[in-house]
Design an enzyme around this catalytic site. Structure first.
Site, short mmCIF file in Angstrom:
data_model
loop_
_atom_site.label_atom_id
_atom_site.label_comp_id
_atom_site.label_asym_id
_atom_site.label_seq_id
_atom_site.Cartn_x
_atom_site.Cartn_y
_atom_site.Cartn_z
N ILE A 74 -13.95 34.00 34.83
CA ILE A 74 -14.08 32.58 34.52
C ILE A 74 -12.85 31.82 35.04
O ILE A 74 -12.90 30.61 35.22
CB ILE A 74 -14.25 32.32 33.01
N ASP A 75 -11.74 32.54 35.29
CA ASP A 75 -10.48 31.87 35.65
C ASP A 75 -10.48 31.31 37.09
O ASP A 75 -9.65 30.47 37.42
CB ASP A 75 -9.30 32.85 35.53
N ARG B 126 -4.67 16.63 16.38
CA ARG B 126 -5.33 17.90 16.07
C ARG B 126 -5.35 18.77 17.32
O ARG B 126 -5.30 18.26 18.43
CB ARG B 126 -6.79 17.66 15.63
O1 F6P Z 1 -9.40 36.59 32.59
C1 F6P Z 1 -10.36 36.04 31.74
C2 F6P Z 1 -9.78 35.70 30.42
O2 F6P Z 1 -10.81 35.14 29.63
C3 F6P Z 1 -8.55 34.80 30.47
O3 F6P Z 1 -8.89 33.45 30.71
C4 F6P Z 1 -7.92 35.08 29.13
O4 F6P Z 1 -6.53 34.85 29.15
C5 F6P Z 1 -8.20 36.53 28.95
O5 F6P Z 1 -9.32 36.85 29.75
C6 F6P Z 1 -8.50 36.92 27.53
O6 F6P Z 1 -8.61 38.30 27.48
P1 F6P Z 1 -9.13 39.11 26.23
O7 F6P Z 1 -10.64 39.09 26.30
O8 F6P Z 1 -8.58 40.45 26.44
O9 F6P Z 1 -8.64 38.43 25.00
#
Ligand code: F6P
Length: 367
Positions: A146-147, A285
């Site tokens: 998604i990044d 918030r």
């Molecule tokens: O790389 C995808 C991602 O959703 C990042 O945006 C986020 O920092 C990370 O994975 C979260 O990882 P986890 O599912 O291990 O908490």
């Protein structure tokens, strides 16, 4: 593998796995690979939980077109996934005793009589795939996250779905922020890249967007919020990427890296909200969208991209092109060498057109 299978030749067997964090569209890739492989008289073997599927003989299953019917629109992955670091640095307990993880995977790959692997993953998983290629496994990678931070491809699938979800959340937060004359800080994912924050912020009409690529100064952000108050817009929406950081500071971390696990980012929205409340005197918030961004049905854009990636991966394997990653170079899907993407992160260029557009709209980028 050759593009044209000789009549009567044994059917080829392609292994497929999903690694790293899930992203909407994984199932669409699996479905496309299975269907197009079947149409080329090829079998697909689904490996469970990333490379763990190559650890024991009971962690795989043959996937037929019937098995992938109806999964196009479903998020997650029917194969499961794992995020446990580098198999080349680990020992593992197996039914055959304590083994070197990577050596066990290679042994099982041959035991399963696979001809090639499709590895669907982010930068970490694709780097591991490249190491397995060096051990002689024919591999085609498929970029997911998604990044949207994988180099050499304009888009990864999952990004558009995450941006759509975050945009919808920002729309909802606008209404309540306006009703209460509040500032709301929304934290979105993205690790060290600001793509989700930038795109959802512009699509959602945010007033401030904070991304890792442009360190922020909250005095300047507070000034922007006060200016809005003066013109009668007595609320503001701030979108903060989880990797955003102040000038001269670092990003917020929820959990430090430990062993095979990478650091977990998070907490920036709460910090920014507390500081902005002090600086502006406005009720503030914070909201963390978190893993909601990874769930749900993939958008049509992500379904099409994922389907094209899956079909092209099979096509490349059939023509004998390995050690590459399918990539979107609009309007085409191309193959780029896996080695070219290892160890690199695609961040937002500070002079990127969408940033210039945001600034032209009066959106503060925090600097
Ligand atoms: O790389 C995808 C991602 O959703 C990042 O945006 C986020 O920092 C990370 O994975 C979260 O990882 P986890 O599912 O291990 O908490």
């Amino acid at each position: 593998m050759s593009a044209s299978q000789a009549p009567g030749a044994p059917r080829k067997r392609i292994g497929i796995l999903t690694g790293g964090g899930d992203a909407p569209g994984l199932n669409a890739v699996i479905r496309a690979a299975v269907k197009s492989a079947a149409n080329q008289h090829c079998d697909v073997i689904g490996l469970e939980d990333s490379f763990d599927g190559l650890i024991e003989a009971d962690r795989w299953r043959r996937l037929t077109p019937r098995d992938v019917t109806g999964i196009l629109r479903i998020g997650g992955t029917i194969l499961g996934t794992a995020n446990r670091g580098n198999p080349f640095a680990a020992q593992i307990q197996t039914t055959a005793g304590m083994r070197d993880y990577a050596a066990r995977c290679v042994e099982m790959y041959h035991h399963l009589t696979l001809d090639a692997l499709i590895v669907i993953g982010g930068d970490g998983t694709l780097a591991i795939a490249n190491d397995f290629h060096k051990q002689g496994l024919p591999i085609v990678g498929v970029p997911k996250t998604i990044d949207n931070d994988i180099v050499e491809t304009t888009n990864t699938f999952g990004f558009d779905t995450a941006v759509s979800f975050a945009t919808d959340a920002i729309d909802r937060l606008h209404v309540t922020a306006e009703a209460h004359h509040r500032v709301i800080v929304v934290e979105v994912m993205g690790r060290y890249a600001g793509w989700i924050a930038l795109y959802s912020g512009v699509a959602g009409g945010a007033d401030v967007i904070l991304i890792p690529e442009i360190p922020y100064d909250l005095e300047k952000v507070a000034r922007r919020i006060r200016d809005r108050d003066h013109m009668g817009a007595r609320f503001s929406i701030v979108v903060a990427a989880e990797g955003a950081k102040p000038i001269g500071g670092t990003h917020s971390v929820l959990k430090q890296a430990e062993g095979a696990f990478v650091e977990r980012l998070g907490g920036v929205a709460a910090l920014v909200a507390a500081e902005l409340e002090k600086l502006t005197g406005k009720e503030t918030r914070s909201v963390v969208l978190g893993h909601l961004q990874r769930g749900g049905a993939p958008t049509s854009f992500d379904r099409i991209l994922a389907t094209r990636f899956g079909a092209r991966a099979v096509e490349l394997l059939m023509e004998g092109t390995f050690d590459c990653m399918v990539a979107f170079h609009p309007p085409d899907i191309v193959a780029v060498p896996l080695a070219q993407i290892v160890g690199r992160t695609r961040t937002v260029p500070p002079d990127f057109d969408v940033i210039r557009t945001a600034r032209a709209m009066g959106i503060s980028m925090g600097d």
